[in-house]
Design a protein around this motif. Structure first.
Motif, PDB file in Angstrom:
ATOM      1  N   ARG A  60       0.809  -1.210   0.000  1.00 19.91           N
ATOM      2  CA  ARG A  60       0.000   0.000   0.000  1.00 19.91           C
ATOM      3  C   ARG A  60       0.845   1.264   0.000  1.00 19.91           C
ATOM      4  O   ARG A  60       0.634   2.173  -0.801  1.00 19.91           O
ATOM      5  CB  ARG A  60      -0.937   0.002   1.217  1.00 19.91           C
ATOM      6  N   ASP A 326     -15.845  -5.773   5.587  1.00 18.29           N
ATOM      7  CA  ASP A 326     -16.424  -5.557   4.264  1.00 18.29           C
ATOM      8  C   ASP A 326     -17.724  -4.755   4.289  1.00 18.29           C
ATOM      9  O   ASP A 326     -18.339  -4.552   3.244  1.00 18.29           O
ATOM     10  CB  ASP A 326     -16.684  -6.906   3.581  1.00 18.29           C
ATOM     11  N   SER A 334     -11.360   0.948   3.057  1.00 14.63           N
ATOM     12  CA  SER A 334     -11.119   1.303   1.654  1.00 14.63           C
ATOM     13  C   SER A 334     -10.906   2.800   1.500  1.00 14.63           C
ATOM     14  O   SER A 334     -10.094   3.244   0.677  1.00 14.63           O
ATOM     15  CB  SER A 334     -12.272   0.829   0.769  1.00 14.63           C
ATOM     16  N   GLN A 335     -11.616   3.602   2.311  1.00 14.38           N
ATOM     17  CA  GLN A 335     -11.405   5.049   2.262  1.00 14.38           C
ATOM     18  C   GLN A 335      -9.996   5.426   2.703  1.00 14.38           C
ATOM     19  O   GLN A 335      -9.413   6.390   2.195  1.00 14.38           O
ATOM     20  CB  GLN A 335     -12.426   5.780   3.148  1.00 14.38           C
ATOM     21  N   THR A 338      -7.766   5.039  -0.309  1.00  7.05           N
ATOM     22  CA  THR A 338      -7.999   6.144  -1.238  1.00  7.05           C
ATOM     23  C   THR A 338      -7.413   7.443  -0.699  1.00  7.05           C
ATOM     24  O   THR A 338      -6.781   8.214  -1.442  1.00  7.05           O
ATOM     25  CB  THR A 338      -9.507   6.314  -1.492  1.00  7.05           C
TER      26      THR A 338
END
Length: 356
Positions: A60, A326, A334-335, A338
């Protein structure tokens, strides 16, 4: 974009000022808007060279920094230790000076040993060159960009148009898991407590040892199974500069999970870093999950709209249940990924602009 930034290197968040936090947040928010466009590239670092010197494995962080540099139109150099001259006896400082000779402007350093980014920054300063060094994670010391992207993820949730540090004042944030080995936790302690948030650490005594209380000062000292102590934070491993904060930092330590979760606004769970553990610090992964794993049932202790974070990579079913991880209604994982690109664009931009 016009901002004031005087920091040449980003090695630690210990002495970050509130204004610096807000500058990063506001700059990252501008780049978040850029990343939503059809054309996601801006020319702000055109002509500059960013070298990603990752002496330790990463998915990441490395990918995020590389993409961030490319979105800013910088040229990128990527270092892989397995195919480098380190295997032939070259020192880390000589490797850094090789990249300097190639015209590098910013070095992003990740290493399994604490202090390596600082040593490279010291060498660049000794040589009198204007090369900025950004710590992408060093040993059990710090991981500033991860803590800043966590901060950005939370503050943009609270105010998407104007994320700023003060939004977290008096919020309760629980950090759960392998605190001992976590550089992410150490950086988050600085950033979250600087905001005025109430930060609660929770984990088994072997992963949240007494030294986290012994190396801090405050009104109370020590921890217990249900107890909690308020402390002003200093690192258990590294001497830091004097922290900038207009108020006492609020930190609580727990050796059981329930008091940390009770009425929490945000919960950050950390990966068990088995590769850093020596000896038998845990009876079993199953027992750890039973005592400290974050599940939907355990979140009932928190505020109804609690949100969950994890810096990744995740051991599913150990630190956090798969169904919770999930679930977009409460998971911010997930944010966080991003947000990482926008925040790292901001950091590279600020460092690159300070050279001009």
């Amino acid at each position: 974009m016009s901002v004031t930034w005087n920091r040449h290197h980003i090695l630690s968040l210990a002495d970050f000022t509130p204004d610096e936090y807000d500058t990063v947040l506001q700059t990252a928010n501008s780049f978040r808007e850029v990343l939503s466009r059809r054309t996601k590239k801006v020319p702000t670092l055109q002509g500059q060279v960013v070298a990603n010197l990752f002496f330790e494995s990463s998915t990441r962080t490395r990918s995020s920094f590389e993409l961030a540099a490319k979105r800013l139109s910088a040229d990128t150099l990527n270092f892989a230790p397995s195919t480098s001259s380190l295997s032939k006896g070259e020192t880390i400082l000589d490797t850094a000076k090789t990249y300097l000779a190639m015209g590098t402007d910013i070095m992003v350093i990740r290493h399994r040993e604490a202090g390596v980014p600082q040593a490279i920054a010291n060498e660049m300063d000794r040589l009198g060159v204007k090369v900025g060094v950004l710590n992408a994670g060093d040993g059990q010391h710090e991981h500033p960009s991860q803590a800043l992207l966590d901060l950005f993820t939370i503050t943009t949730l609270l105010d998407p148009e104007h994320p700023h540090l003060a939004l977290l004042k008096d919020k309760k944030i629980a950090i759960v898991g392998d605190i001992l080995h976590s550089r992410v936790a150490r950086s988050n302690l600085w950033s979250l407590t600087a905001s005025g948030a109430e930060v609660h650490l929770a984990g088994p005594p072997t992963l949240l040892p007494q030294l986290f209380a012994d190396y801090v000062g405050g009104e109370e000292r020590g921890v217990s199974g249900e107890g909690r102590g308020t402390q002003t934070i200093f690192s258990p491993h590294t001497p830091y500069p004097t922290p900038h904060t207009p108020h006492p930092r609020k930190l609580f330590l727990h050796w059981s999970l329930e008091p940390a979760l009770r009425d929490a606004d945000f919960v950050m769970t950390l990966r068990l870093q088995k590769e850093r553990m020596t000896g038998h610090l845990l009876p079993s992964l199953r027992e750890y999950h039973q005592q400290f794993g974050i599940t939907r049932d355990r979140l009932k202790l928190c505020k109804p709209d609690v949100k969950v974070l994890h810096p990744g990579p995740v051991n599913r079913g150990v630190e956090i249940s798969s169904d919770l991880m999930d679930d977009p209604r409460c998971s911010l994982i997930s944010q966080q990924v991003t947000s990482g690109v926008a925040v790292r664009m901001a950091l590279l931009y600020l460092m690159g602009s300070s050279k001009l």
